[in-house]
Design an enzyme around this catalytic site. Structure first.
Site, PDB file in Angstrom:
ATOM      1  N   HIS A  71       4.777   2.036   1.415  1.00 44.69           N
ATOM      2  CA  HIS A  71       5.742   1.198   0.697  1.00 44.69           C
ATOM      3  C   HIS A  71       6.208   0.030   1.567  1.00 44.69           C
ATOM      4  CE1 HIS A  71       5.967   3.619  -2.838  1.00 44.69           C
ATOM      5  NE2 HIS A  71       6.453   4.683  -2.212  1.00 44.69           N
ATOM      6  N   HIS A  89       2.872   7.789   3.630  1.00 51.41           N
ATOM      7  CA  HIS A  89       3.093   7.294   2.264  1.00 51.41           C
ATOM      8  C   HIS A  89       4.284   6.340   2.227  1.00 51.41           C
ATOM      9  CE1 HIS A  89       3.495   7.364  -2.152  1.00 51.41           C
ATOM     10  NE2 HIS A  89       4.800   7.449  -1.906  1.00 51.41           N
ATOM     11  N   GLU A  90       5.374   6.720   2.878  1.00 54.49           N
ATOM     12  CA  GLU A  90       6.545   5.844   2.908  1.00 54.49           C
ATOM     13  C   GLU A  90       6.239   4.554   3.661  1.00 54.49           C
ATOM     14  OE1 GLU A  90       8.864   6.420   0.938  1.00 54.49           O
ATOM     15  OE2 GLU A  90       8.218   8.452   0.482  1.00 54.49           O
TER      16      GLU A  90
END
Length: 236
Positions: free
Chosen positions: A107, A103-104
């Site tokens: 980004h 998920h990071e």
């Protein structure tokens, strides 16, 4: 004029509702993470290695990966190009840890491709921070000043607080998009098996609910302030 009624009145129920929603979302994400943190990935890849692998596969070579203290404090800083993984993620080989790490990385991918909502959120951050700090002082000052000048200052305070809500709204598409990118990467990259990807999806969905809860809580606080001080403006 208001005394303790400024903080404790019939509209305070809105704040309580927001707190309950936020606490419920936080408890849900923690329980979901803990559940899938007990399930080790078959490929035995740590969160740190998964992040490094994803960044390399996505052609992102200017982002560093580091460990930070805390639990579920994972984040990506687009200004410093640093992806930080918490203790519960960095060295764990669990499905939950890999999902959070991915998920990071989502980004970081957003940053690399110039994802507009991410840029907008970064631009709003200083305004939202200043607005949150100045909102109540402005409102309190406005209460001490009679007439149109006081009403104007109160309205400025409400506008300042509303920037925190705008920030929360902009955050929603950023977080959901990062999760979608992460799940696509995990499905195609082989870090997780077909059976493990749905588990990671549940973890990321639970995490996304915390942002939805934060937006609702902020909206309820804003609504309370409008009800309280909108009435004050009309009386003046």
């Amino acid at each position: 004029m208001y005394g303790y009624g400024l903080f404790f009145d019939s509209t305070f129920i809105l704040v309580i509702i927001g707190m309950v929603i936020s606490m419920a979302a936080s408890a849900y994400v923690k329980s979901t993470f803990n559940k899938y943190d007990k399930i080790l990935s078959k490929n035995q890849v740590t969160g740190t290695r998964a992040a490094q692998f994803i960044l390399e596969k996505q052609g992102i070579h200017d982002v560093g990966v580091q460990g930070i203290s805390g639990n579920l404090t994972d984040n990506y800083n687009s200004r410093t190009k640093i992806l930080s993984l918490s203790q519960s993620t960095a060295q764990s080989t669990s499905v939950a840890a890999i999902g959070v790490a991915a998920h990071e990385c989502g980004h970081a991918v957003q940053d690399a491709v110039g994802y507009s909502p991410l840029k907008l959120r970064a631009a709003i951050v200083p305004v939202a921070n200043i607005g949150s700090s100045l909102a109540m002082p402005l409102i309190l000052i406005g209460l001490l000043i009679s007439g149109d000048s006081g009403s104007m200052i109160i309205n400025l305070g409400l506008l300042a607080f509303s920037m925190a809500f705008v920030f929360q709204l902009v955050t929603l598409p950023v977080e959901f998009n990062a999760s979608r990118r992460a799940l696509t990467i995990l499905s195609e990259g082989g870090l997780l098996t077909k059976e493990e990807v749905p588990m990671a999806r549940r973890v990321l969905f639970a995490a996304a609910l915390t942002y939805v809860a934060a937006a609702i809580a902020t909206l309820l606080q804003l609504l309370r302030l409008v009800i309280l001080f909108g009435n004050n403006n009309r009386r003046q």
